[in-house]
Design an enzyme around this catalytic site. Structure first.
Site, PDB file in Angstrom:
ATOM      1  CG  HIS A 341      -2.095   0.927   1.060  1.00 37.00           C
ATOM      2  ND1 HIS A 341      -2.136   2.147   1.689  1.00 37.00           N
ATOM      3  CD2 HIS A 341      -3.230   0.842   0.324  1.00 37.00           C
ATOM      4  CE1 HIS A 341      -3.271   2.765   1.361  1.00 37.00           C
ATOM      5  NE2 HIS A 341      -3.947   2.002   0.540  1.00 37.00           N
ATOM      6  CB  CYS A 342       3.979   2.116   1.811  1.00 38.73           C
ATOM      7  SG  CYS A 342       3.447   1.539   3.410  1.00 38.73           S
TER       8      CYS A 342
END
Ligand code: KQY
Length: 352
Positions: A341-342
Site C-alpha cells: 500500500h505504501c
C-alpha cells in the site's frame, strides 16, 4: 476521496534505488516492486516514475505493460508523496498535494533532503493535467489516512498528533484540514499503529475499510507481544464508534505474521549514511498483511514466507469475495520500511 474499491484509471508507483534504504543497490527490492507492478497491471494500468539514471534499468525490469516515466523522487513511496486523488460532485478528478516532511522532518524524519519527494504530487497532477490542492502549512502522508468513500476517515493519533508533523495544530484543527481536503465528515482515531512502524503508526499498516461500515484490523492473540495491547485498544475504540452515516462498525481481525526483524546480512547490505535512518540487525520490522492494495477487483497482498500468509489471504478473500487475492513476496519491500500500500497510489476514474 473515493474508497479504494471504487473504479481506478491507473496506479502510480516510484522505482526504488537509494542504497541507504534498499540493500544491494536496491536490486532485490526492484524485483519485488516489478512483481507488484505486474500483478496490478493485470487489473489496472500502472505508471512507474523513475530517475534518469535508472530509466533504462527500470524499463528492462518492468512488465512491458507498465508505463515508465522519468520522475525524480528521494525514494519510492508513492502512497505518501503522490497526490491523494479526490473526485468532485461532477466526477472531476483532482489531486491533494500534501506538504511532506519525510515522516517527521528534522525531528525523527527518515531522511533528508526530501525536496524531490515533496514535488512528486505536483508533477503527477501536471502530467495528468488535473487541478491540485496544495496543503502548505499542513503536513500529511497518504498512508496516514484511509477512507470509506462515504465521509469517514480512519487515522491514528500516534501519527497525526505527533509533534513532528503539525505541532501548531490541535486535534480539532487537524480534523478541520481533513474535512476541508477530503470532504470528510467523521474522523475515527485509532490510538496507535503497528509497533516499531517508522512512519509513527500509519493507519495503512494497521487497519483499513473493506466496505462501508466494515474495517479489517491487524490482530495478534499473543499477549506477550506489545502489539497485542495496541490491537486491543484499537478494537475497543472501534466498538464504541459510528461512521459518518451513523452505522456501528463491524471489525474483522486479520492475523499478523510472527514478529520479523532485520537479519545481520540484510542490515549489512544497506549503505551507511548520516542523512538516512540506520538499519540494525535484530530491529523489529512493522510487518502486516493490512498493507495491501485494492485495485479494480484485485487485492494485492504482501506475503512474508510466514505460516500466517495463507490464513491472511483466506481472511481477506472472505471479506472481499468479489475480489481476486494475489500475494506477492514482500520481505524486500518491508526491509525498506513499508509495503504494497505504501508503494502504490490509486487514481480513481472520473467523469468528463
Ligand atoms: O510505510 C510507508 N508509508 C513509508 C515508509 C517509508 C520508509 C522510509 N524508509
Amino acid at each position: 476521496m473515493p474508497a479504494e474499491w471504487s473504479p481506478q484509471s491507473q496506479v502510480w508507483m516510484l522505482w526504488p534505488e537509494r542504497p541507504d534504504n534498499w540493500r544491494y543497490g536496491a536490486k532485490p527490492a526492484q524485483g519485488a516492486f516489478a512483481k507488484v507492478a505486474a500483478a496490478i497491471a493485470d487489473h489496472t494500468p500502472v505508471t512507474v516514475g523513475v530517475s534518469a539514471d535508472q530509466f533504462e534499468n527500470a524499463c528492462a525490469r518492468l512488465d512491458p505493460r507498465v508505463r515508465v516515466l522519468e520522475l525524480s523522487a528521494n525514494d519510492a513511496w508513492a502512497r505518501d508523496v503522490g497526490p491523494t486523488f479526490v473526485v468532485d460532485g461532477h466526477g472531476g478528478v483532482r489531486g491533494v498535494d500534501w506538504q511532506f516532511n519525510a515522516w517527521g522532518g528534522l525531528a525523527g524524519g527518515l531522511y533528508q533532503p526530501w525536496n524531490r519527494d515533496d514535488q512528486v504530487a505536483e508533477k503527477i497532477c501536471r502530467i495528468e493535467g488535473i487541478d491540485r490542492y496544495r496543503s502548505d502549512g499542513f503536513v500529511l502522508e497518504g498512508g496516514a489516512i484511509h477512507v470509506d468513500g462515504e465521509g469517514t476517515v480512519l487515522t491514528t493519533e500516534e501519527c497525526l498528533l505527533h509533534s513532528n508533523r503539525n505541532p501548531q495544530l490541535n486535534r480539532a484543527q487537524i480534523e478541520a484540514q481533513l474535512r476541508l481536503y477530503l470532504g470528510a465528515e467523521k474522523i475515527l482515531w485509532l490510538p496507535e499503529g503497528i509497533v516499531d512502524d517508522e512512519t509513527n503508526g500509519h493507519i495503512d499498516n494497521m487497519a483499513c475499510f473493506v466496505a462501508p461500515g466494515q474495517i479489517a484490523l491487524a490482530w495478534t492473540d499473543n499477549v506477550d507481544d506489545p502489539q497485542h495491547a495496541c490491537c486491543q485498544r484499537a478494537w475497543d475504540y472501534l466498538q464504541a464508534q459510528r461512521d459518518a452515516r451513523g452505522r456501528a462498525l463491524k471489525v474483522h481481525k486479520i492475523v499478523l505474521p510472527q514478529p520479523l526483524a532485520h537479519t545481520a546480512e540484510e542490515a549489512d547490505g544497506i549503505d551507511i549514511a548520516r542523512n538516512a535512518w540506520p538499519r540494525r540487525a535484530g530491529a523489529r520490522m512493522a510487518a502486516s498483511y493490512i498493507n495491501f492494495l485494492i485495485s479494480n477487483g484485485a487485492l494485492i497482498v504482501p506475503a512474508f514466507d510466514d505460516p500466517a500468509d495463507q490464513i491472511a489471504a483466506n481472511q481477506l478473500a472472505d471479506l472481499m469475495p468479489n475480489h481476486q487475492v494475489i500475494q506477492i513476496p514482500c520481505r524486500e519491500i518491508l526491509l525498506g520500511g513499508g509495503n504494497i500500500h505504501c508503494i502504490t497510489q490509486q487514481q480513481p476514474v472520473g467523469r468528463a
